[in-house]
Scaffold this active site. Structure first.
Site, PDB file in Angstrom:
ATOM      1  CG  PHE A  61      -2.000   1.316   1.420  1.00 46.85           C
ATOM      2  CD1 PHE A  61      -2.777   1.394   0.172  1.00 46.85           C
ATOM      3  CD2 PHE A  61      -1.618   2.316   2.358  1.00 46.85           C
ATOM      4  CE1 PHE A  61      -3.547   2.709   0.367  1.00 46.85           C
ATOM      5  CE2 PHE A  61      -2.329   3.276   2.412  1.00 46.85           C
ATOM      6  CZ  PHE A  61      -3.345   3.530   1.390  1.00 46.85           C
ATOM      7  CE1 TYR A  96       2.347   7.415   4.623  1.00 48.48           C
ATOM      8  CE2 TYR A  96       2.440   5.070   4.226  1.00 48.48           C
ATOM      9  CZ  TYR A  96       2.917   6.416   4.533  1.00 48.48           C
ATOM     10  OH  TYR A  96       3.949   6.015   5.689  1.00 48.48           O
ATOM     11  N   GLY A  97       1.822   7.728  -0.106  1.00 48.67           N
ATOM     12  CA  GLY A  97       2.693   9.073  -0.308  1.00 48.67           C
ATOM     13  C   GLY A  97       3.233   8.978  -1.803  1.00 48.67           C
ATOM     14  CB  SER A  98       6.513   9.205  -3.264  1.00 43.41           C
ATOM     15  OG  SER A  98       7.241   8.417  -2.496  1.00 43.41           O
ATOM     16  CD  GLU A 126       8.834   4.452   0.808  1.00 39.75           C
ATOM     17  OE1 GLU A 126       8.696   5.048   1.698  1.00 39.75           O
ATOM     18  OE2 GLU A 126       8.914   4.673  -0.593  1.00 39.75           O
TER      19      GLU A 126
END
Length: 227
Positions: A13, A15-17, A99
């Site tokens: 999942f 949710y940013g880049s 990440e």
């Protein structure tokens, strides 16, 4: 986990880049949402120091904090990516580099936004409050000014903000995030008044659609991230 010498496939999942800069080797991309979290620009970027990027805060923990943005959507929208079994090991190694600095791995139910109503178990990278890059509540005006002046090897921090807002709006009619949109409005208002950080004019900024495409290797993905 390996089965018969081969990694199991898995869902990730973003949710940013990751919404507009997807991982390599994905073969399915699904818009949808997770619940029980709040998205905030409260994480120090290690790829664009000393910029700011988003992280997720557990909803119950967020309610104990004094946030200048006093409300949050019930759902955190983003995109889920399916990675075929033969590429899981490579992609996980790549994601750990991209990440993992400041982020921890968790798993959470992901709700597809299509008519199937299917729920998937997705891996998600979260910058927990205990990590050294987590800043906690930020004054929106000060945060907007900081974003505008921040630039690093990965580009201008404002580009991350503007592209995230655009990418979220492209997921669903319900996928907007007021925290993100408010910061974008503040940054654009400051730019209109002549407060501009380093870099290009707004007209030169690429749209998220120029970035969102499948890539066949981690090497090619690294080239995408340099844009």
């Amino acid at each position: 986990m390996a089965v018969n010498g081969q990694e199991e496939d898995f869902w990730l999942f973003g949710y940013g880049s990751l919404i507009w800069k997807p991982p390599p080797h994905f073969d399915i991309r699904l818009p949808g949402y997770i619940e029980g979290y709040v998205r905030r620009f409260w994480q120090v970027s290690t790829r664009c120091p000393p910029g700011r990027v988003v992280t997720l805060i557990d909803l119950e923990h967020w309610r104990t904090l004094t946030d200048h943005h006093v409300s949050a959507p019930e759902r955190v929208w983003g995109a889920a990516y399916h990675i075929p079994p033969e590429h899981v090991s490579e992609v996980r190694d790549y994601l750990d580099i991209r990440e993992i600095n400041g982020y921890s791995i968790q798993y959470t139910p992901f709700h597809r936004s299509d008519l199937t109503h299917e729920t998937l178990n997705c891996l998600v990278y979260i910058g927990l409050p205990s990590n050294p890059q987590f800043l906690g509540p930020q004054d929106p005006d000060a945060l907007a000014r900081h974003i505008l002046k921040s630039k690093g090897p990965s580009g201008e921090n404002k580009e991350y903000l503007y592209m995230l807002e655009e990418a979220l709006e492209g997921l669903s009619s319900e996928s907007g995030d007021e925290h993100i949109s408010d910061l974008a409005r503040r940054c654009k208002a400051l730019e209109t008044k002549g407060y501009a950080g380093p870099g290009h004019a707004d007209g030169d900024q690429p749209s998220h659609s120029e970035h969102l495409h499948k890539v066949g290797s981690t090497e090619e993905q690294e080239e995408v991230e340099k844009v």
